[in-house]
Design a protein around this motif. Structure first.
Motif, PDB file in Angstrom:
ATOM      1  N   ALA A   1      50.344  37.685  32.534  1.00 15.32           N
ATOM      2  CA  ALA A   1      50.218  37.012  33.316  1.00 15.32           C
ATOM      3  C   ALA A   1      50.633  37.587  34.830  1.00 15.32           C
ATOM      4  CB  ALA A   1      51.365  36.117  32.878  1.00 15.32           C
ATOM      5  N   ARG A   2      50.654  36.850  36.150  1.00 15.64           N
ATOM      6  CA  ARG A   2      50.982  37.012  36.871  1.00 15.64           C
ATOM      7  C   ARG A   2      52.523  36.377  38.495  1.00 15.64           C
ATOM      8  NH1 ARG A   2      48.533  35.250  42.351  1.00 15.64           N
ATOM      9  NH2 ARG A   2      50.431  35.434  42.729  1.00 15.64           N
ATOM     10  N   THR A   3      53.226  36.795  38.043  1.00 11.89           N
ATOM     11  CA  THR A   3      54.297  35.881  39.458  1.00 11.89           C
ATOM     12  C   THR A   3      53.831  35.942  40.560  1.00 11.89           C
ATOM     13  OG1 THR A   3      55.102  37.601  39.401  1.00 11.89           O
ATOM     14  CG2 THR A   3      55.969  37.679  37.544  1.00 11.89           C
TER      15      THR A   3
ATOM     16  N   ASN B   1      37.121  39.661  26.537  1.00 10.04           N
ATOM     17  CA  ASN B   1      36.386  39.275  27.651  1.00 10.04           C
ATOM     18  C   ASN B   1      37.193  38.164  28.042  1.00 10.04           C
ATOM     19  OD1 ASN B   1      34.735  38.767  29.780  1.00 10.04           O
ATOM     20  ND2 ASN B   1      32.773  38.811  28.612  1.00 10.04           N
ATOM     21  N   LEU B   2      38.142  37.991  29.810  1.00 14.71           N
ATOM     22  CA  LEU B   2      38.734  36.723  29.789  1.00 14.71           C
ATOM     23  C   LEU B   2      38.043  36.718  30.592  1.00 14.71           C
ATOM     24  CD1 LEU B   2      42.243  38.939  30.351  1.00 14.71           C
ATOM     25  CD2 LEU B   2      41.699  38.146  28.804  1.00 14.71           C
ATOM     26  N   SER B   3      36.364  36.979  31.363  1.00 15.93           N
ATOM     27  CA  SER B   3      36.143  36.282  32.828  1.00 15.93           C
ATOM     28  C   SER B   3      35.915  34.698  31.973  1.00 15.93           C
ATOM     29  CB  SER B   3      34.893  36.828  32.762  1.00 15.93           C
ATOM     30  OG  SER B   3      34.679  38.466  32.058  1.00 15.93           O
ATOM     31  N   ARG B   4      35.903  34.349  31.294  1.00 12.64           N
ATOM     32  CA  ARG B   4      35.501  32.205  31.347  1.00 12.64           C
ATOM     33  C   ARG B   4      36.564  32.091  30.415  1.00 12.64           C
ATOM     34  NH1 ARG B   4      33.399  32.982  35.619  1.00 12.64           N
ATOM     35  NH2 ARG B   4      31.375  33.634  35.488  1.00 12.64           N
TER      36      ARG B   4
ATOM     37  N   THR C   1      43.596  38.469  45.492  1.00 11.80           N
ATOM     38  CA  THR C   1      42.675  37.928  44.707  1.00 11.80           C
ATOM     39  C   THR C   1      42.112  38.662  43.707  1.00 11.80           C
ATOM     40  OG1 THR C   1      41.471  37.438  47.116  1.00 11.80           O
ATOM     41  CG2 THR C   1      40.087  37.306  45.167  1.00 11.80           C
ATOM     42  N   LEU C   2      42.255  39.537  43.273  1.00 14.16           N
ATOM     43  CA  LEU C   2      42.029  40.346  42.111  1.00 14.16           C
ATOM     44  C   LEU C   2      43.248  39.378  41.134  1.00 14.16           C
ATOM     45  CD1 LEU C   2      40.662  42.942  40.336  1.00 14.16           C
ATOM     46  CD2 LEU C   2      42.749  44.047  41.671  1.00 14.16           C
ATOM     47  N   PHE C   3      44.084  39.861  41.207  1.00 10.56           N
ATOM     48  CA  PHE C   3      45.040  39.495  40.559  1.00 10.56           C
ATOM     49  C   PHE C   3      45.030  38.174  40.282  1.00 10.56           C
ATOM     50  CE2 PHE C   3      47.608  43.501  41.515  1.00 10.56           C
ATOM     51  CZ  PHE C   3      47.917  43.512  40.521  1.00 10.56           C
ATOM     52  N   ASN C   4      44.349  37.224  40.801  1.00 11.59           N
ATOM     53  CA  ASN C   4      44.120  35.789  40.703  1.00 11.59           C
ATOM     54  C   ASN C   4      42.949  35.895  40.105  1.00 11.59           C
ATOM     55  OD1 ASN C   4      46.600  34.872  42.188  1.00 11.59           O
ATOM     56  ND2 ASN C   4      45.309  34.406  43.711  1.00 11.59           N
ATOM     57  N   ALA C   5      42.105  36.509  40.165  1.00 10.25           N
ATOM     58  CA  ALA C   5      40.567  36.624  39.520  1.00 10.25           C
ATOM     59  C   ALA C   5      40.969  36.997  37.818  1.00 10.25           C
ATOM     60  CB  ALA C   5      39.479  37.110  39.754  1.00 10.25           C
ATOM     61  N   ILE C   6      41.796  38.348  37.852  1.00 10.42           N
ATOM     62  CA  ILE C   6      42.102  38.808  36.426  1.00 10.42           C
ATOM     63  C   ILE C   6      43.024  37.936  35.609  1.00 10.42           C
ATOM     64  CG2 ILE C   6      44.023  40.479  35.273  1.00 10.42           C
ATOM     65  CD1 ILE C   6      43.248  42.036  37.479  1.00 10.42           C
ATOM     66  N   THR C   7      43.784  36.458  36.257  1.00  4.78           N
ATOM     67  CA  THR C   7      44.518  35.315  35.665  1.00  4.78           C
ATOM     68  C   THR C   7      43.830  34.026  35.938  1.00  4.78           C
ATOM     69  OG1 THR C   7      45.159  35.475  37.263  1.00  4.78           O
ATOM     70  CG2 THR C   7      46.897  36.750  36.007  1.00  4.78           C
ATOM     71  N   ASP C   8      42.726  34.171  35.916  1.00  2.00           N
ATOM     72  CA  ASP C   8      41.972  32.857  36.276  1.00  2.00           C
ATOM     73  C   ASP C   8      42.715  31.950  37.298  1.00  2.00           C
ATOM     74  OD1 ASP C   8      39.858  31.517  35.150  1.00  2.00           O
ATOM     75  OD2 ASP C   8      40.806  30.225  34.795  1.00  2.00           O
TER      76      ASP C   8
ATOM     77  N   SER D   1      43.440  30.125  31.859  1.00  2.53           N
ATOM     78  CA  SER D   1      45.119  31.001  32.172  1.00  2.53           C
ATOM     79  C   SER D   1      45.945  30.993  31.188  1.00  2.53           C
ATOM     80  CB  SER D   1      45.984  30.426  33.732  1.00  2.53           C
ATOM     81  OG  SER D   1      45.444  28.845  33.709  1.00  2.53           O
ATOM     82  N   TYR D   2      45.998  29.641  30.352  1.00  3.15           N
ATOM     83  CA  TYR D   2      47.196  29.632  29.413  1.00  3.15           C
ATOM     84  C   TYR D   2      46.416  30.591  27.944  1.00  3.15           C
ATOM     85  CZ  TYR D   2      44.663  26.810  26.404  1.00  3.15           C
ATOM     86  OH  TYR D   2      43.464  25.900  25.589  1.00  3.15           O
ATOM     87  N   LYS D   3      45.213  30.887  27.739  1.00  5.64           N
ATOM     88  CA  LYS D   3      44.232  31.162  26.611  1.00  5.64           C
ATOM     89  C   LYS D   3      45.083  32.917  27.457  1.00  5.64           C
ATOM     90  CE  LYS D   3      41.789  28.788  23.416  1.00  5.64           C
ATOM     91  NZ  LYS D   3      40.519  28.922  23.248  1.00  5.64           N
TER      92      LYS D   3
END
Length: 181
Positions: free
Chosen positions: A82-84, A67-70, A45-52, A73-75
Motif C-alpha cells: 500500500a502507499r501513503t 503478478n500485480l501488473s493488472r 511515479t514508480l510507487f504509483n505504478a506499483i500500487t496501481d 489497487s485494493y487487491k
C-alpha cells in the motif's frame, strides 16, 4: 536470493514525457531498500505504478510470485503493498508507537460491535499487535549509522515538531546540520 519484489521493464509516459523508461529492479526478501533521486526522476511515479494508482504503459511487477501488473489497487493492498501520500497525517496527540499500531489491518476494534460486545477480543488483539510491532528488524541503518528502533520510537515520542526531530536526531547521531534561511 529470493526476491520479494521484481519490477521488470516498466514504462510510463505522460503526454510524451517519459517518467519510467524500461525500469527494472529486484528487491531481496528481508531487506530494506530506498529509492532516491532528484525531483522529476520518477520515484513517485514508480510507487504509483506499483500500487496501481497509475496504470503501467508496459512491463511487469511481481510481488511474492504474484503478478500485480493488472491487479486493482485494493487487491494489491490486500496482497501487502500500500502507499501513503506525501502529506502524512499523524494523530499528533498520540505517540509514534500508537500511530504505527493504527496501521495494523483487520483489528478487532475496527468493528464497533466488538468494542461493546467483545471487549476482551479487542484487548487481546491490541496486545498481539503490541508484540508484533517489535517483530520488525531491531535496528535500521541511517546514513551508515546503526540506530535501534526502540530508541527511535522513544526519541520521536519526545520530539514536539519536525524541526526538533531533525535537529535532535542529527545531534544524537553526530551528524553536522546546516540550517539556511
Amino acid at each position: 536470493m529470493d526476491q520479494v519484489l521484481s519490477i521488470i521493464n516498466v514504462n510510463k509516459k505522460f503526454d510524451g514525457t517519459v517518467a519510467l523508461d524500461n525500469f527494472s529492479l529486484e528487491i531481496p526478501r528481508d531487506s530494506i531498500t530506498g529509492i532516491i533521486g532528484p525531483n522529476g526522476a520518477g520515484k513517485t511515479t514508480l510507487f504509483n505504478a506499483i500500487t496501481d494508482f497509475l496504470p503501467l504503459d508496459s512491463g511487469k511487477i511481481i510481488y511474492n510470485s504474484k503478478n500485480l501488473s493488472r491487479m486493482p489497487s485494493y487487491k494489491i493492498a490486500r496482497a501487502g503493498i500500500a502507499r501513503t501520500f506525501q502529506q502524512l497525517r499523524l494523530i499528533t496527540r498520540m505517540t509514534v508507537q500508537d500511530n504505527i499500531l493504527l496501521s495494523f489491518q483487520n483489528q478487532a476494534g475496527e468493528q464497533l460491535k466488538n468494542t461493546f460486545l467483545f471487549p476482551g477480543r479487542v484487548k487481546n488483539q491490541e496486545e498481539k499487535n503490541q508484540g508484533n510491532l517489535w517483530d520488525a528488524p531491531q535496528s535500521i541503518s541511517l546514513y551508515r549509522q546503526e540506530v535501534n528502533i526502540d530508541f527511535l520510537l522513544r526519541f520521536f515520542h519526545r520530539c514536539n515538531d519536525k524541526t526538533s526531530v531533525v535537529s535532535n536526531l542529527f545531534d544524537l547521531c553526530g551528524w553536522p546540520l546546516a540550517v539556511s534561511r
